[in-house]
Design a protein around this motif. Structure first.
Motif, PDB file in Angstrom:
ATOM      1  N   ALA A  49       0.813  -1.226   0.000  1.00  0.00           N
ATOM      2  CA  ALA A  49       0.000   0.000   0.000  1.00  0.00           C
ATOM      3  C   ALA A  49       0.842   1.269   0.000  1.00  0.00           C
ATOM      4  N   HIS A  50       1.896   1.332   0.813  1.00  0.00           N
ATOM      5  CA  HIS A  50       2.708   2.547   0.885  1.00  0.00           C
ATOM      6  C   HIS A  50       3.433   2.812  -0.433  1.00  0.00           C
ATOM      7  N   VAL A  51       4.002   1.787  -1.009  1.00  0.00           N
ATOM      8  CA  VAL A  51       4.712   1.966  -2.276  1.00  0.00           C
ATOM      9  C   VAL A  51       3.721   2.364  -3.363  1.00  0.00           C
ATOM     10  N   ILE A  60       3.117   7.851 -11.272  1.00  0.00           N
ATOM     11  CA  ILE A  60       3.437   6.570 -11.910  1.00  0.00           C
ATOM     12  C   ILE A  60       2.254   5.633 -11.723  1.00  0.00           C
ATOM     13  N   GLU A  61       1.788   5.065 -12.826  1.00  0.00           N
ATOM     14  CA  GLU A  61       0.632   4.179 -12.765  1.00  0.00           C
ATOM     15  C   GLU A  61       1.084   2.724 -12.690  1.00  0.00           C
ATOM     16  N   ALA A  62       0.575   2.036 -11.667  1.00  0.00           N
ATOM     17  CA  ALA A  62       0.871   0.615 -11.496  1.00  0.00           C
ATOM     18  C   ALA A  62      -0.413  -0.185 -11.655  1.00  0.00           C
ATOM     19  N   VAL A  63      -0.293  -1.384 -12.181  1.00  0.00           N
ATOM     20  CA  VAL A  63      -1.434  -2.276 -12.330  1.00  0.00           C
ATOM     21  C   VAL A  63      -1.852  -2.752 -10.939  1.00  0.00           C
ATOM     22  N   ALA A  64      -3.142  -2.867 -10.723  1.00  0.00           N
ATOM     23  CA  ALA A  64      -3.643  -3.362  -9.441  1.00  0.00           C
ATOM     24  C   ALA A  64      -3.216  -4.809  -9.239  1.00  0.00           C
ATOM     25  N   GLY A  65      -2.897  -5.138  -8.016  1.00  0.00           N
ATOM     26  CA  GLY A  65      -2.552  -6.510  -7.662  1.00  0.00           C
ATOM     27  C   GLY A  65      -1.114  -6.863  -7.981  1.00  0.00           C
ATOM     28  N   GLU A  66      -0.714  -7.973  -7.422  1.00  0.00           N
ATOM     29  CA  GLU A  66       0.629  -8.500  -7.643  1.00  0.00           C
ATOM     30  C   GLU A  66       0.510  -9.766  -8.479  1.00  0.00           C
ATOM     31  N   LEU A  80       8.091  -3.468 -10.524  1.00  0.00           N
ATOM     32  CA  LEU A  80       8.670  -3.526  -9.180  1.00  0.00           C
ATOM     33  C   LEU A  80       8.701  -4.989  -8.800  1.00  0.00           C
ATOM     34  N   LEU A  81       9.870  -5.471  -8.384  1.00  0.00           N
ATOM     35  CA  LEU A  81      10.009  -6.874  -8.006  1.00  0.00           C
ATOM     36  C   LEU A  81      10.206  -7.004  -6.511  1.00  0.00           C
ATOM     37  N   ALA A  82       9.632  -8.029  -5.946  1.00  0.00           N
ATOM     38  CA  ALA A  82       9.865  -8.385  -4.548  1.00  0.00           C
ATOM     39  C   ALA A  82      10.895  -9.508  -4.542  1.00  0.00           C
ATOM     40  N   TRP A 130       7.241 -12.199  -6.587  1.00  0.00           N
ATOM     41  CA  TRP A 130       6.144 -11.638  -7.366  1.00  0.00           C
ATOM     42  C   TRP A 130       6.538 -10.238  -7.840  1.00  0.00           C
ATOM     43  N   PHE A 131       5.667  -9.625  -8.642  1.00  0.00           N
ATOM     44  CA  PHE A 131       5.978  -8.295  -9.169  1.00  0.00           C
ATOM     45  C   PHE A 131       4.714  -7.467  -9.315  1.00  0.00           C
TER      46      PHE A 131
END
Length: 137
Positions: A49-51, A60-66, A80-82, A130-131
Motif C-alpha cells: 500500500a505505501h509503495v 506513476i501508474e501501477a497495475v492493481a494486484g501482484e 517492481l520486483l519483490a 512476485w511483481f
C-alpha cells in the motif's frame, strides 16, 4: 533509467519509486514523508500500500494486484520486483527492486548501497517472488 541508492537501511521502496520517477532519493523521501510514509515503517517492505501510494503521488501508474514471478522473460518492460522474500514471525518481508527492459538490454536496478554495482544482470542470483507491473509513461 538509473538506480537510486537508498540512504536508509530500509529505504528500498522509496528508492525504487524514485528510480521509476527519475527523482533523487531525498526528493522521493520528502514526498513520501508528506504522505506519512517513512523508511523506518516496516510495512513499507511487508505490504504494498505505501509503495503504491508513493507511486501515485509521483505520477506513476501501477497495475492493481501482484503477479507471481514465473520467469525473467515473462516480466513486463517495467516492474517492481519483490526479492529476498521471507517471513519473520508470520509476517512477509522483501526487498524492492526495479526491473527494466529496453530493446537492447534487461536489468534490475537495486538500491542496496553495499553492492559493487546497482545495475544488476545476475538474474540467477535473485529469486523474485512476485511483481507489480508498471505502466509505460
Amino acid at each position: 533509467m538509473t538506480p537510486i541508492i537508498q540512504k536508509e537501511p530500509t529505504g528500498c521502496g522509496i528508492a525504487a519509486c524514485a528510480a521509476l520517477a527519475g527523482l533523487d532519493y531525498d526528493t522521493a523521501r520528502t514526498r513520501a514523508a508528506a504522505l506519512g510514509i517513512h523508511a523506518a515503517d516496516r510495512t513499507l517492505w511487508s505490504q504494498t500500500a505505501h509503495v503504491r501510494a508513493l507511486l501515485t503521488e509521483l505520477g506513476i501508474e501501477a497495475v492493481a494486484g501482484e503477479q507471481p514471478f514465473t520467469g525473467w522473460d515473462a516480466l513486463p518492460d517495467r516492474a517492481l520486483l519483490a526479492i529476498k522474500w521471507r517471513e519473520i514471525d508470520g509476517v512477509p518481508f522483501w526487498h524492492w527492486v526495479v526491473f527494466v527492459r529496453t530493446a537492447f538490454d534487461a536489468v534490475v536496478l537495486d538500491s542496496k548501497a553495499a553492492l559493487k554495482t546497482n545495475v544488476r544482470r545476475d538474474f540467477g542470483r535473485m529469486a523474485p517472488k512476485w511483481f507489480i507491473r508498471i505502466h509505460p509513461t
